[in-house]
Each structure stands twice: as structure tokens, then as C-alpha cells.
Design an enzyme around this catalytic site. Structure first.
Site, short mmCIF file in Angstrom:
data_model
loop_
_atom_site.label_atom_id
_atom_site.label_comp_id
_atom_site.label_asym_id
_atom_site.label_seq_id
_atom_site.Cartn_x
_atom_site.Cartn_y
_atom_site.Cartn_z
N CYS A 1 0.81 -1.22 0.00
CA CYS A 1 0.00 0.00 0.00
C CYS A 1 0.85 1.27 0.00
O CYS A 1 0.39 2.34 -0.38
CB CYS A 1 -0.98 -0.01 1.16
SG CYS A 1 -0.22 -0.46 2.73
N TYR A 2 2.10 1.16 0.47
CA TYR A 2 3.02 2.31 0.45
C TYR A 2 4.29 1.89 -0.29
O TYR A 2 5.30 1.55 0.32
CB TYR A 2 3.39 2.73 1.88
CG TYR A 2 2.27 3.34 2.69
CD1 TYR A 2 1.82 4.64 2.39
CD2 TYR A 2 1.67 2.65 3.74
CE1 TYR A 2 0.80 5.20 3.14
CE2 TYR A 2 0.66 3.21 4.50
CZ TYR A 2 0.22 4.48 4.19
OH TYR A 2 -0.77 5.06 4.92
#
Lengths: 131, 501
Positions: free
Chosen positions: B131-132
Site C-alpha cells: 500500500c506504500y
């Protein structure tokens, strides 16, 4: 008036100050003296009427002469008037004024530099002006 | 008995009839008209303090980059901030030192530079997640780019503080500033009669939610500070405020030479004069606040108290210690403290600052515990050699040489007739004496002996050995009699043993 004198290592051996006292008749007061292999540094105090004679006498001998009109300089923007400098200074340059602001009497300064490091706000520095 | 409510005071603030005085003036007023009339006359007393408050810092939210990054390490102008929280939140602590400039720049400087609107370099690294995905970032920001910049200081505004002096024969550099040798000066901190917590020492009106002056803007107390010790009049507060509204006039980065970085924080607390008790407590004078002069050359948690003085003594510029006049210096600024009390007074008079009562009062009875140390702390007496050979002052160099050879050691303490330590000679000193002939023992011995005492932690002795570049320390008792010797070999063995464990 205070002068900062810088001289080369080869001059260390000659009795420079004594020669100049005898030549000019000026009563010099040595505030600070440092001698290192790289040369020497002396701060002297001279009576106002002998300033020109003394400066000339040193210059003839190739000594670098710096007039210390502001031996210690305060950055008033940076200073918060805490007074940390007061008790560190060996010659009482700093004192509290009326509204707890710090007054400085720079004539007394012997440029030891203690206040430069002792000031938490880094507001003090040693000034230098060439002649 | 005359009493007032906060609501009454706030309505006076609204209609412009409020009477505000700064705390330094209150003692005169109460002396002149008495506490009962003082409650009728005075509505608010303003306080102020401006000094080094290391336990300070700022929570920031940087906003998300594209692609987004979960910041796991973050540096602002090469000063590391703490990011063990959500992806783009970080806390910059005032005392954190720059990784490139060392003690010339730190967290406090980042905070001041943010307030001054300067451009700050932001650098971050990450392991990257689904997600990052981004793994590093390097960018330039200013305070305006931050979503939040919230000052949150865990411990500020000490009610009063100890005075520092130094009995050793060397200059020491401490969080109380430069301390000259042989009690050459004494430094103190705190505003005395203007000190916020000293003006309401039972915290009648000060607690969680109290609106205060914080670095030039309105902030709040959010609870007691860490190490809050009201029993000993060492109360502290935890505060919060919006950095974006703060002014560099009341917030400054500072360097305590050879100690580290700190932040000068400006705090002012308004005390509503609701009753006579508060009129009396705000009438406190410098001469009513006493504090202890401690010897900071003792490298232990409990430093001996040399004497008790008041803030009036300290502000006179000289205190007497052992019959000698010692110059004093504050490291906090009374000049700025007064400016803070005056500014807060003006805000209230102009109706820009309303008073409130705290949601919870500060605890009146917490105590500070020392750190529990579960690993043994070896003391010199556990490690030192006790059968020490000494030599009497005035002996022949030859005799000293014989003793060293017989005992198979390298350090020989020299003692006076009454057995007191006066010097030390090493095998090396003796070789030198032999080489240069006709030298006596008194001439070759070292007279300024670095020593240790039996209850000193070995850690402290080890630091002495390192600092003075020596290899043994005679251990002496209170009468300077030699009771043992500690060598660098003993220390090395001890360290090795502990590693094995």
C-alpha cells in the site's frame, strides 16, 4: 584603546614589546598573550595619546595590528538577555541593566572568548577590524 | 470572605473593565491593601518564564507523496525525527543532534527554522509495502506545507530549579551552562516571582485544559509534566500549542556548549484571583522561593547540597559559598519572562484572551522515582586491589625502584608521614629519573593525582582513566589515606567478564 597584535614565529625571540615601550614611552598594558609554534597573538591596551606612535612602531616591525574597537560583538537579534555571560566573564564586561536586559562594557574585554562559547544563543563573537 | 468566579472575570474581560497585574507587582499590592481588598481590586495575575526546556518537541504530519511512502526513518535538515507511528506522522525532539553538523544544529534549530518560515530538507526511507510502495523521498518543505505542526512538550515550566556550581578544579560543561572550577560561578534557572507554578503552588487554577501563553500564541496545559514532583515544589506541566502561530521572539534554539541542543520556550499562565488564598499565593516574592545549590562536579544522581539560597540572593548577582563571594548567572531570561507576563496582560485587557478553569487539576502528590537498575552496578571496592604498597615522601628513587620490582606492579602511591596521599610514581617515571640521574622522588612524582573512592561506580573510574589517559587510580578514603588501587587491567577484566555473562 585595545590593539590585537599578530606576529610571526621568528619574531617571538626578540623583546618587541620592551623595544616599543622604550621607543614610544607609552605605558602598555598586556591583556592577553598567546605564543604558539605558528606565531603569536597579544592584546594590549594603550593610552589614547600614544595610539598613532604605537601602531606605527609595530607596523615598522611587520607586526599585524588590528584595532579592537568592538572586542566583543553582540547580535542583538539573537540575544535574549538571559545573562549566562555575566558569571563566565573574568573581567565583568556584562551586567544586568534596569529592566533585566544585559548591558555590556566592552572596554573591559580582554578577548578571552569564554562568553562566545558560554552564550547559549550563540549571540556573541570576537570582532576584528584591520587598520 | 470575598470570592469571585471565572465567569465574573470573563465578563469583565468582555466589557473591558478587567484589572490585570503582572506577578512581580502583586506582592506590593497585597502588602499595601491586604489580601481581601486585593481580591476586589485585582482580577488576574499574569506570570511568565523563558528558559531552556529540553523536554520539548513538535508533532508533524507531512501529507502523502505519490506514490505514497510509509516513512520509517525521517530526517529534517539531517536531524532525525521519531516515526514509530503512522505513515507520515513524526515527532521532532528539541535535543536531537544533526547527523552531519553535530552539536551545532539540532531539533530545536529545525523547530525555530520552521517558525521562521525557512525551507527545510525532508528526507525519508522505508522498506516499501503493497500500500506504500515508495522506498525513499528527498524534498524541500516549509511550515505552510505541513498539515499539522503541533508543539507538544512533555515537561515544561519547572516551578523552580536547583542552582549549579562546580567544586572540582576543572571547568565543566553542563545543562546548567559552563561551570568554572573551584566554585568560580553558580548558574540558576527560573523566573522567581514571575514563575507560573510558584504563583499557584497548590494548582488551584492550573491543570488540564488551562489556556496559556505558549511561545507567542495561545496554547493549553494538557496535564502534569513528566517528573512532576509537587511535594518538593518541583511541579511541571505538559503543554500543547500550534507551532504555525508561534513567534521566534518567544521560542529559540540554543546550544549549551559541550552539552547539547535545547529549546528556549516561553510560557505565561494567567492566575484568576478568585479568593484570598490566590491573592496571597500570587504575592510571592523572590525572597520566599528557596532552592538548593548543588555541586555538579559530583557525577552521581544525588549531588550534595552545598547550601540553600533564595531567588532574591541569586538575582543579587552574588551568593556566598564557604566564605567566598560567587558570581551568579541565570540561564533563563527574566527580561523575556517579564515581556511574556506583559503581553499576556495586554491580551486579556484587550479581550483577546479568555480565562478558563481546568477540566482536571494537576496531581498534588506524585513523586519522582529513580530508575530501577536490575543489572549489578560494580563499585570500586568490589574490583580494587587492597594490598597496596606505598612509599614515604622523601625516600630515595632507588628504594621506589626496589619496591616496584618486588611487588611486580607499575604504580607506587607516595604518602606523607601521616599516611596521606601526596603523589604517585610509575615505573616509567623511575626510568626517566635514572636516565636523567640526580632527581629525587619528590621531583619525579606526579603531585596532582587523579583518585577514586570505594563507593564510586567503576564506570565513573573508567571514564577518569580514559579522560586523563592514565592506567591506575589510587583509591582513597576521606582522610586521603590509600585504601586500594584500581588499574585499567582490573577494569578491562571486569568488562570482559560481564560480556561473557
Amino acid at each position: 584603546m585595545k590593539l590585537l597584535l599578530r606576529f610571526l614565529p621568528e619574531m617571538i625571540k626578540s623583546p618587541l614589546i620592551s623595544e616599543i615601550i622604550l621607543e614610544t614611552g607609552a605605558k602598555l598594558n598586556i591583556n592577553k598573550a598567546n605564543v604558539a609554534p605558528s606565531g603569536g597573538e597579544i592584546v594590549i591596551d594603550i593610552p589614547p595619546d600614544k595610539v598613532e606612535d604605537v601602531i606605527r612602531a609595530f607596523k615598522v616591525r611587520d607586526v599585524k595590528v588590528i584595532v579592537l574597537e568592538h572586542p566583543v560583538i553582540r547580535d542583538d537579534e539573537r540575544c535574549v538577555n538571559c545573562g549566562a555571560c555575566i558569571s563566565i566573564c573574568p573581567v565583568d564586561v556584562f551586567e544586568f541593566g534596569e529592566d533585566w536586559s544585559v548591558d555590556s562594557n566592552v572596554d573591559k574585554c580582554v578577548r578571552c572568548g569564554a562568553c562566545v562559547y558560554g552564550c547559549p544563543l550563540c549571540a556573541l563573537s570576537l570582532g576584528e577590524e584591520d587598520v | 470572605m470575598t470570592e469571585k468566579t471565572i465567569q465574573e472575570i470573563n465578563s469583565k474581560i468582555r466589557d473591558g473593565s478587567v484589572c490585570v497585574v503582572t506577578a512581580d507587582r502583586m506582592s506590593e499590592i497585597v502588602e499595601e491593601i491586604g489580601p481581601e481588598d486585593a481580591v476586589k481590586e485585582v482580577d488576574v495575575v499574569t506570570t511568565g518564564t523563558f528558559g531552556a526546556m529540553c523536554s520539548s518537541g513538535v508533532w508533524m504530519n507531512f501529507g502523502h507523496s505519490d506514490p505514497p511512502i510509509k516513512m520509517q526513518k525521517v530526517w529534517l535538515n539531517d536531524v532525525e525525527a521519531y516515526t514509530g507511528v503512522a505513515a507520515v506522522d513524526a515527532f521532532i525532539g528539541a535535543t536531537q543532534i544533526s547527523e552531519t553538523e553535530g552539536m551545532k544544529y539540532g531539533g530545536a534549530h529545525v523547530i525555530e527554522d520552521l517558525v521562521r518560515g525557512k525551507i527545510i530538507n525532508l528526507r525519508s526511507t522505508s522498506h516499501g509495502t503493497d500500500c506504500y510502495p515508495k522506498r525513499s523521498i528527498n524534498t524541500e518543505i516549509t511550515i505552510d506545507d505541513l498539515n499539522q505542526a503541533t508543539m507538544l512538550n512533555p515537561r515544561n515550566a519547572y516551578q523552580k530549579y536547583n542552582v549549579a556550581t562546580n567544586s572540582s578544579d576543572k571547568t565543566i560543561y553542563t545543562y546548567m551552562g559552563t561551570l568554572l572550577p573551584r566554585k568560580g560561578n553558580a548558574t540558576y534557572s527560573g523566573a522567581g516571582d514571575l514563575s507560573p507554578l510558584s504563583n499557584d503552588p497548590t494548582y488551584e487554577t492550573i491543570g488540564m485544559g488551562t489556556r496559556i501563553f505558549l511561545c507567542g500564541t495561545q496554547g493549553h496545559i494538557i496535564g502534569e509534566g513528566t517528573q512532576h514532583a509537587p511535594g518538593a515544589n518541583f511541579g511541571t506541566i505538559m503543554v500543547r500549542g500550534d507551532l504555525k502561530d508561534m513567534s521566534p521572539e518567544f521560542l529559540r534554539a540554543a546550544i549549551l556548549y559541550r552539552y547539547g541542543i535545547t529549546l528556549y520556550v516561553g510560557i505565561g499562565i494567567p492566575i484568576p484571583i478568585l479568593n484570598e488564598k490566590l491573592a496571597l499565593s500570587t504575592a510571592i516574592k523572590d525572597s520566599d522561593i528557596s532552592t538548593s545549590v548543588l555541586d555538579y562536579s559530583i557525577p552521581r544522581r544525588s549531588r550534595p547540597t552545598i547550601k540553600t539560597v533564595t531567588y532574591a540572593d541569586l538575582k543579587s548577582g552574588l551568593i556566598e559559598i564557604d566564605g567566598k563571594e560567587v558570581k551568579t548567572s541565570p540561564i533563563s531570561s527574566y527580561h523575556v519572562a517579564k515581556k511574556i507576563a506583559d503581553t499576556l496582560k495586554r491580551w486579556i485587557e484587550k479581550g483577546e484572551f479568555m480565562l478558563n478553569l481546568p477540566a482536571e487539576r494537576l496531581p498534588p502528590d506524585t513523586q519522582v522515582k529513580p530508575l530501577r537498575q536490575t543489572r549489578e552496578l560494580p563499585l570500586v571496592k568490589d574490583v580494587m586491589l587492597t594490598n597496596v604498597t606505598t612509599i614515604e615522601q622523601g625516600s630515595e628513587v632507588e628504594e621506589a625502584a626496589k619496591r616496584i620490582i618486588k611487588g611486580e606492579f607499575t604504580h607506587l602511591p607516595v604518602v606523607s608521614k601521616d599516611d596521606k596521599l601526596v603523589g604517585i610514581v610509575t615505573a616509567w617515571d623511575i626510568s626517566k629519573a635514572v636516565a636523567s640521574k640526580d632527581k629525587t622522588l619528590d621531583e619525579i612524582m606526579t603531585k596532582k593525582v587523579v583518585t577514586s573512592d570505594i563507593d564510586e561506580p567503576v564506570e565513573i573510574s573508567a571514564a577518569k582513566v580514559e579522560k586523563h589517559n592514565i592506567s591506575a587510580l589510587p583509591v582513597i578514603d576521606k582522610e586521603r589515606k590509600v585504601v586500594g588501587i584500581l588499574t585499567s587491567d582490573d577494569i578491562t577484566k571486569l568488562v570482559a567478564k560481564r560480556r561473557v555473562k
